[in-house]
Motif scaffolding. Sequence first.
Motif, PDB file in Angstrom:
ATOM      1  N   VAL A 109       0.831  -1.204   0.000  1.00  0.00           N
ATOM      2  CA  VAL A 109       0.000   0.000   0.000  1.00  0.00           C
ATOM      3  C   VAL A 109       0.867   1.256   0.000  1.00  0.00           C
ATOM      4  N   PHE A 110       1.886   1.282   0.854  1.00  0.00           N
ATOM      5  CA  PHE A 110       2.698   2.491   0.968  1.00  0.00           C
ATOM      6  C   PHE A 110       3.640   2.651  -0.235  1.00  0.00           C
ATOM      7  N   ILE A 111       4.057   1.565  -0.840  1.00  0.00           N
ATOM      8  CA  ILE A 111       4.844   1.690  -2.069  1.00  0.00           C
ATOM      9  C   ILE A 111       3.996   2.348  -3.158  1.00  0.00           C
ATOM     10  N   ALA A 112       2.744   1.916  -3.269  1.00  0.00           N
ATOM     11  CA  ALA A 112       1.856   2.504  -4.270  1.00  0.00           C
ATOM     12  C   ALA A 112       1.601   3.981  -3.972  1.00  0.00           C
ATOM     13  N   ARG A 113       1.425   4.331  -2.699  1.00  0.00           N
ATOM     14  CA  ARG A 113       1.194   5.731  -2.346  1.00  0.00           C
ATOM     15  C   ARG A 113       2.406   6.591  -2.714  1.00  0.00           C
ATOM     16  N   CYS A 114       3.606   6.112  -2.368  1.00  0.00           N
ATOM     17  CA  CYS A 114       4.812   6.878  -2.631  1.00  0.00           C
ATOM     18  C   CYS A 114       4.997   7.086  -4.142  1.00  0.00           C
ATOM     19  N   GLU A 115       4.736   6.048  -4.916  1.00  0.00           N
ATOM     20  CA  GLU A 115       4.867   6.186  -6.362  1.00  0.00           C
ATOM     21  C   GLU A 115       3.860   7.207  -6.895  1.00  0.00           C
ATOM     22  N   ALA A 116       2.653   7.199  -6.341  1.00  0.00           N
ATOM     23  CA  ALA A 116       1.637   8.159  -6.784  1.00  0.00           C
ATOM     24  C   ALA A 116       2.020   9.577  -6.375  1.00  0.00           C
ATOM     25  N   PHE A 117       2.538   9.742  -5.167  1.00  0.00           N
ATOM     26  CA  PHE A 117       2.937  11.078  -4.705  1.00  0.00           C
ATOM     27  C   PHE A 117       4.113  11.608  -5.523  1.00  0.00           C
ATOM     28  N   MET A 118       5.050  10.708  -5.863  1.00  0.00           N
ATOM     29  CA  MET A 118       6.193  11.146  -6.660  1.00  0.00           C
ATOM     30  C   MET A 118       5.745  11.533  -8.077  1.00  0.00           C
ATOM     31  N   ARG A 119       4.682  10.915  -8.544  1.00  0.00           N
ATOM     32  CA  ARG A 119       4.189  11.203  -9.890  1.00  0.00           C
ATOM     33  C   ARG A 119       3.259  12.419  -9.898  1.00  0.00           C
ATOM     34  N   ASP A 120       2.335  12.479  -8.948  1.00  0.00           N
ATOM     35  CA  ASP A 120       1.305  13.514  -8.961  1.00  0.00           C
ATOM     36  C   ASP A 120       1.488  14.572  -7.885  1.00  0.00           C
ATOM     37  N   GLY A 121       2.416  14.313  -6.948  1.00  0.00           N
ATOM     38  CA  GLY A 121       2.588  15.246  -5.849  1.00  0.00           C
ATOM     39  C   GLY A 121       1.665  14.911  -4.684  1.00  0.00           C
ATOM     40  N   PRO A 122       2.066  15.216  -3.469  1.00  0.00           N
ATOM     41  CA  PRO A 122       1.226  14.910  -2.300  1.00  0.00           C
ATOM     42  C   PRO A 122       0.089  15.905  -2.151  1.00  0.00           C
ATOM     43  N   PRO A 123      -0.900  15.603  -1.327  1.00  0.00           N
ATOM     44  CA  PRO A 123      -1.978  16.568  -1.068  1.00  0.00           C
ATOM     45  C   PRO A 123      -1.419  17.836  -0.429  1.00  0.00           C
ATOM     46  N   ARG A 124      -2.186  18.911  -0.552  1.00  0.00           N
ATOM     47  CA  ARG A 124      -1.763  20.155   0.074  1.00  0.00           C
ATOM     48  C   ARG A 124      -1.744  19.999   1.599  1.00  0.00           C
ATOM     49  N   ASP A 125      -0.863  20.756   2.241  1.00  0.00           N
ATOM     50  CA  ASP A 125      -0.719  20.703   3.701  1.00  0.00           C
ATOM     51  C   ASP A 125      -0.446  19.284   4.181  1.00  0.00           C
ATOM     52  N   TRP A 126       0.427  18.562   3.477  1.00  0.00           N
ATOM     53  CA  TRP A 126       0.727  17.169   3.842  1.00  0.00           C
ATOM     54  C   TRP A 126       1.345  17.079   5.238  1.00  0.00           C
ATOM     55  N   ASP A 127       0.771  16.252   6.096  1.00  0.00           N
ATOM     56  CA  ASP A 127       1.322  16.030   7.445  1.00  0.00           C
ATOM     57  C   ASP A 127       1.418  14.546   7.785  1.00  0.00           C
ATOM     58  N   GLY A 128       1.326  13.690   6.760  1.00  0.00           N
ATOM     59  CA  GLY A 128       1.430  12.252   6.993  1.00  0.00           C
ATOM     60  C   GLY A 128       0.106  11.583   7.285  1.00  0.00           C
ATOM     61  N   THR A 129      -1.005  12.338   7.320  1.00  0.00           N
ATOM     62  CA  THR A 129      -2.323  11.770   7.628  1.00  0.00           C
ATOM     63  C   THR A 129      -3.048  11.419   6.342  1.00  0.00           C
ATOM     64  N   TRP A 130      -3.596  10.193   6.277  1.00  0.00           N
ATOM     65  CA  TRP A 130      -4.331   9.741   5.093  1.00  0.00           C
ATOM     66  C   TRP A 130      -5.827   9.936   5.330  1.00  0.00           C
ATOM     67  N   HIS A 131      -6.484  10.646   4.460  1.00  0.00           N
ATOM     68  CA  HIS A 131      -7.910  10.944   4.582  1.00  0.00           C
ATOM     69  C   HIS A 131      -8.688  10.008   3.659  1.00  0.00           C
ATOM     70  N   PHE A 132      -9.639   9.257   4.235  1.00  0.00           N
ATOM     71  CA  PHE A 132     -10.500   8.389   3.438  1.00  0.00           C
ATOM     72  C   PHE A 132     -11.731   9.184   3.022  1.00  0.00           C
ATOM     73  N   ASP A 133     -12.095   9.082   1.754  1.00  0.00           N
ATOM     74  CA  ASP A 133     -13.256   9.819   1.258  1.00  0.00           C
ATOM     75  C   ASP A 133     -14.511   8.959   1.191  1.00  0.00           C
ATOM     76  N   ARG A 134     -14.377   7.666   1.500  1.00  0.00           N
ATOM     77  CA  ARG A 134     -15.565   6.799   1.535  1.00  0.00           C
ATOM     78  C   ARG A 134     -15.320   5.668   2.528  1.00  0.00           C
ATOM     79  N   LYS A 135     -16.428   5.112   3.026  1.00  0.00           N
ATOM     80  CA  LYS A 135     -16.326   4.041   4.024  1.00  0.00           C
ATOM     81  C   LYS A 135     -15.962   2.736   3.347  1.00  0.00           C
TER      82      LYS A 135
END
Length: 699
Positions: free
Chosen positions: A673-699
């Motif tokens: 999971v975290f490898i995929a996140r890091c690859e996505a962040f390196m490609r698209d950039g992290p969310p604004r105000d990144w503080d290491g917290t992952w926000h879920f948008d659906r249950k």
Amino acid sequence: MKPFRWSVPFSITILALMALILAPLAAALLWLGWRSVSFVERLSGDQRVIVLEEAIERFVSNGLRGVVAVGQTLAETPIFRIDRGAEADDERRRQLAASLTHHPLVGAAYVGFRDGRFLYVGRPEAYWEMPRAPFEDQKPGTVQVLTIEGSANERRETWWFQEPDGSRSKTRVQPAGYDPLSRPWYIDTMRAGKAMLTPPYRFVQSGRFGVSVGVPLADNEGVIGFDFTLHALSELLNAYKITENAVIMVGHSLSNVVVQSEPCPPGAQGCLRGDEQAREILRRTIRETIEEDRRIDREITIDGSAYRLIVHRMAPGFGQRFIVAAAVPQAELLAASRTLIARAAIAAAIAVALAIVAALVASWLVSRSIARIAAKTEQIRSLDFSDRVPVRSHITEVARLSGSVERMREGLEVFGRYVSKNLVQQVMRSPESSGVGGVRRDVTVMFTDIESFSLLSERMEPEILTDRLSRYFDALGTAISANKGTIDKYIGDSIMAFWNAPEPDPDHVANACRAALQAAAASNRLREKWAARGRPTFRTRFGLHTGRAVVGNVGARERINYTLVGPVANQASRMEGLNKVYGTEILASGEVVQLTADRFLWRHIDRIVAAGTTEAHEIYEPLGEIDESGRHCEFLARWHRGHAAYDAGRFEAALAGFRAAAELRPDDGPTRVFIARCEAFMRDGPPRDWDGTWHFDRK
């Protein structure tokens, strides 16, 4: 159950049995009683003095070892590392206060760090003879809490009183002149690098004798210390005086006499006039033993009475040696022995006579069969139906009673499969608790769920699926019950269980964690067994959370259910659902980990904000008991390096760390999971105000 073909009246059977038993039993008891009296007569004064010496030696040595063991345990606790800083002070004080609770001889517990910081928790009553300012308003069990920090002339001490219910007095701050780095308990312990004991000294406030024990922290970062009162030792001496005129003392090479037994009460019958003279001679003999370092055993005459004088040094412990001394009148030793023998003989005769009378009376009331039936009904009352052997008897009344008990057992055994045994036992102890309502308490909740159960149920016949679920629930339920858990309900393929209700369980968080690990292991064994036979398998996900909830009876008057109400259940269910995201089996909240960090090995998975909420939560995965940490060290080191870089927004370094962890465990879900996140962040950039917290948008 049909009665036997022939039977005799109950009273005749019991009378015949008791007559056959009572006569040889009475003769045997009388013979044993006189044999015991003869044995007591042969006991000598030497043996009684040896018992006294051993009791004092055990008291001093074991008492000190127990306190030192507590210090060594605390010293190895990560919370006492100096790099944890002031943020860990509350937990440190709590653990120091716990040592006072478990060791009543400890007057105070404290820790001094090499940077000069000092934390102290102590009992005011251990240092004051009577309530006085500022202690007059304190309740029993109140402890004084003190912190000293700063340097040079800027050192300040902050202190308050904390009562047993957790409330605190007003905090006081004032200049501090106390420096732990200059105290003997700190200096000697740091110099020796091991647990050290100070010589006995009088506490300034109370005048009582005591010692201080120091235990070094890891890497010589400081010293944990305890004030150990010797007041209880004087009470032990009084208990072992043997006779009213015996004099018992405990001394030390630097302090001479530390504690001594109380003298014979003035005006009491049989008091000898030489008590003061005997005490003075015993003090001189203690000094002689210290100077010559040898055991002294002699007989002396004091005011016309012969005394046995025994003084010797105990084995050294933690750098200190104590001296045990006794002066016992010889005449009293012999008189007490003879009196004891006479009283024992009289008591034995009376006991045998009473036993004969009681046996004759009881022969009309009881029998072996009745006792067996009583034991069986007590087992049934405790919901224990394991005894299936009926009580057989030729007595008509007993046979009928046994048949009724067996029918009752069979009915209750069937009924017991539908209701929690713990709950039924609580209702039986307190019938009034069966009404609607509940109480608020801390509970730990577990939710389980079978991965992709809907697809499995579509591919299996209902009868086969029901059979598999029964075996599956039995495996998980065994682990939950073995760890004091209560299964609240089965929800399709899911289980909801909780701890600390209905029976209080002070260790409920650890028991729930252990149950989750054992249930997961049981589920995996079952999956391997079914896979080997080519059958569909179940993969279980677990969620754990702890917090406050209302537990009790919910429902209507005619039908109620014992359950809990509160957000703790929703959070546990949310933890279970997050396993699907991270590819894990068990996830627990930060509240669970905070209370069990010293019992289990935890891996920090993520800091998340669930869909529809704004509060961040830490989630963790248990890897096993704390003693299993060795086989996870390398993997966790790589994982933590990657996670630290991830939290800091250094995604290239994080990706390297997670890939290094994946080399050790390629199938690890969180790593993927975290490898995929890091690859996505390196490609698209992290969310604004990144503080290491992952926000879920659906249950």
